[in-house]
Design a protein around this motif. Structure first.
Motif, short mmCIF file in Angstrom:
data_model
loop_
_atom_site.label_atom_id
_atom_site.label_comp_id
_atom_site.label_asym_id
_atom_site.label_seq_id
_atom_site.Cartn_x
_atom_site.Cartn_y
_atom_site.Cartn_z
N UNK A 78 -3.39 -4.05 3.61
CA UNK A 78 -3.30 -3.30 2.35
C UNK A 78 -4.57 -2.50 2.11
N UNK A 79 -5.72 -3.16 2.28
CA UNK A 79 -6.99 -2.47 2.04
C UNK A 79 -7.14 -1.25 2.94
N UNK A 80 -6.80 -1.44 4.22
CA UNK A 80 -7.02 -0.35 5.18
C UNK A 80 -6.05 0.81 4.93
N UNK B 104 0.81 -1.21 0.00
CA UNK B 104 0.00 0.00 0.00
C UNK B 104 0.85 1.27 0.00
N UNK B 105 2.10 1.17 0.48
CA UNK B 105 2.90 2.39 0.63
C UNK B 105 4.07 2.47 -0.35
N UNK C 76 -8.75 -0.90 11.45
CA UNK C 76 -8.89 -1.85 10.36
C UNK C 76 -7.87 -2.97 10.45
N UNK C 77 -6.63 -2.61 10.79
CA UNK C 77 -5.58 -3.63 10.88
C UNK C 77 -5.88 -4.57 12.04
N UNK D 103 0.00 6.86 8.87
CA UNK D 103 -0.82 5.86 8.16
C UNK D 103 -1.28 4.75 9.10
N UNK D 104 -0.33 4.20 9.89
CA UNK D 104 -0.72 3.12 10.81
C UNK D 104 -1.78 3.59 11.78
#
Lengths: 283, 327
Positions: free
Chosen positions: A160-162, A96-97, A196-197, A189-190
């Motif tokens: 990844x989605x979150x 994702x990043x 979600x994670x 980001x985290x």
């Protein structure tokens, strides 16, 4: 005129029939869930007592509990999560990043989706070839590794989605005040994607706590209390499998009770996980 | 003034050090995430390699006949995979036949008919079915469904089809309760939630304008579903069905309880049979001798190849519908 009216009638009738069938389908689906849960509660509750949680699995024809199996399940699930989660989160972070538009990400996403639905017994065979055969004996640690391999794809997917849902403006704001990329990921980001994670991790726990097939020939089973990670260890699902297929009534009763414990745990975990994301969506 | 000038190099060098440290930690973190991503690839590669290595002995001993032989004899060490392959395919196919109409029906119910306040709870209940571990379905199938089928349903069906040529072979007795049909029914319950939730998701991707214009020219709900919604989402539904098929093919515990573990090919759906995963689960820890173990791993390899292909096709189809909604 009359043909138009009769066509209208037949279309309405067809609609009525098909829609009734859909309602019946939904009824069957829900009734099935109710039947399974009902039987589970009825048969499982009959055997719930304190001794289930305080005594070891009994020899055939004897009373006992499930303590060593519950303990084994918890230990292997925890190790599986501890091993699998960091790998899954890191891989999801890359996708994702750092590598959001790279070719590697596309390939990994495809492979990860396949791993996500791959038969878990195949993972069991893999860990058997990887660890049990070289080590020469079954062990709890091999079981935990098999569970970790099942955790990874679930966590990769949700991470990844979150992270993809985190608005880019947040990252840009972080970068604009001079924070390097990994600090932005860690502190912005985290933090934005945390619930979600965590949901992903909870779903992973729910998935592996009921898994039987990958443990059958990695952790095997153990009639006795064992906290040795290098030796075979009992687990709730494998014990249920063994006891349910036995001819002894006490064992079958314990299997039902164990099944009830697992189902309630899994349902509680998935409802809790869903409520976490539900809250996030409401915001 | 001079004090500031004296301090400047120190500031500059400490700033340079900070930037260098940032660059270093960032590249370390980048490397770690990349390594984790590659590890996912390595895992699948490792699975494939270990299965091929483990099954080498069986495959080189039996060659192609491993796929076509029905015999499974641990005593004489003659192994063939035909019976488990047959059982796997038949149970999964029947499960799909049962679950697909039901799943699509529930999805239509949830998107078109269900009163709004009930939508979320019912949708969630169906998805919770998906979370129940497969061993629960197995124990329920063994102790509840199988006795019910054995005492009530199967004798009735056997007596009904007894005199009908063609069908009497399909439903030939004795009623064991366990067997191909029972396994297929348990599999159908297990994959129903997957089909339902994926179908519901792809139904939700249909633009409201399309549905509204169909309703606007006077279509009934069924006509809108049949002529607009289903054609628009066909690829997505197919993808969902393939995904469910992948699950059904590889499902182990639910089937192991109720399949009967009999290595033979029988035309009757009531007969005990075996599947690839049930054979592995039942026999692996008891397998004596390298050839026996290797044959079981070879079964695993066959299952891996079949499910890999099915899942790859499923993902490809679902990716296509994702790309369309994303565009």
């Amino acid at each position: 005129m009359s043909t138009a009216a009769s066509l209208h009638q037949s279309r309405k009738r067809k609609n009525g029939v098909m829609m009734t069938l859909c309602v019946i389908a939904a009824g069957i689906g829900l009734a099935w869930l109710a039947l399974i849960l009902g039987a589970l509660l009825y048969k499982g509750l009959a055997g719930v007592s304190l001794s289930v949680f305080t005594e070891m699995t009994p020899p055939p024809g004897d009373a006992g509990g499930l303590l060593n199996a519950i303990y084994g399940s918890i230990v292997m699930t925890i190790i599986g999560i501890i091993v699998g989660t960091p790998i899954g989160v890191l891989a999801g972070t890359y996708m994702a990043e750092y590598g959001r538009f790279s070719k590697l990400t596309t390939v990994v996403r495809f492979i990860n989706d396949i791993l996500l639905s791959a038969p878990s017994i195949i993972i069991g065979l893999f860990v058997y070839e990887l660890m049990v055969r070289p080590m020469g004996h079954f062990s709890a640690i091999a079981g935990a590794v098999a569970l970790a391999i099942l955790v990874i794809p679930v966590v990769v997917r949700t991470t990844e989605d979150m992270l993809n849902l985190v608005p880019n403006a947040l990252r840009e704001a972080g970068t604009a005040i001079g924070a390097p990329r990994w600090v932005v990921i860690r502190s912005v980001a985290y933090r934005a994607a945390l619930s979600g994670i965590v949901t992903g991790i909870l779903l992973a726990i729910a998935r592996i706590s009921g898994e039987t097939a990958p443990l059958l020939f990695t952790a095997l089973n153990n009639q006795f209390w064992s906290s040795n990670l290098n030796a075979p260890m009992a687990s709730l699902p494998v014990t249920i499998f063994q006891f349910a297929l036995s001819p002894y009534e006490e064992w079958q009763q314990l299997a039902w009770t164990g099944a009830l414990i697992i189902t309630l745990t899994v349902l509680a975990l998935s409802i809790f996980a869903r409520s976490l994301t539900g809250r996030r969506e409401d915001k | 003034m001079s004090a500031v000038q004296e301090a400047l190099p120190a500031v500059r060098s400490s700033r340079d050090a900070t930037v260098r440290r940032f660059a270093l930690t960032d590249s370390i973190f980048h490397g770690m995430t990349r390594a984790a991503a590659i590890l996912v690839l390595v895992l699948l590669g490792g699975v494939a390699i270990s299965l091929v290595a483990g099954s080498w002995q069986a495959l080189s001993t039996f060659g192609f006949s491993f796929l076509t032989s029905e015999s499974w004899n641990p005593v004489t060490e003659k192994f063939g995979a035909l019976a488990p392959i047959y059982g796997t395919i038949i149970t999964s196919a029947i499960a799909i036949l049962i679950a697909v109409p039901l799943g699509i029906g529930i999805a239509i119910f949830l998107t078109e008919l269900c009163p709004r306040p009930l939508r979320r709870p019912i949708g969630m209940a169906v998805e919770l079915l998906a979370g129940i571990p497969s061993i629960i379905y197995g124990i329920w199938g063994l102790f509840v469904l199988a006795p019910f089928l054995q005492t009530t349903v199967q004798p009735f069906i056997i007596s009904v089809f007894h005199g009908i040529p063609g069908l009497n072979g399909l439903f030939a007795g004795p009623p064991y309760g366990i067997g191909l049909l029972t396994s297929a029914m348990i599999l159908a319950i297990m994959i129903l939630p997957f089909i339902t939730s994926i179908t519901k998701d792809v139904f939700d991707t249909v633009p409201s304008v399309l549905k509204e214009s169909a309703y606007g020219i006077g279509c009934t709900t069924w006509e809108v579903t049949r002529r607009v919604v289903i054609p628009y989402t066909r690829i997505g539904i197919m993808g969902g069905v393939m995904l469910a098929l992948g699950r059904a093919l590889g499902e182990t515990m639910a089937v192991t309880f109720v399949i009967g573990n009999a290595h033979r090919i029988s035309t009757s759906l009531f007969a005990p049979a075996t599947t690839i995963s049930a054979t592995i689960a039942n026999e692996f820890t008891e397998a004596v001798g390298d050839l026996y173990t290797s044959s079981l791993v070879a079964l695993g390899l066959i299952l891996f190849v079949i499910t890999f292909l099915i899942l790859a096709i499923a993902r490809y189809m679902l990716m296509r519908i994702d790309a369309r909604t994303g565009a």
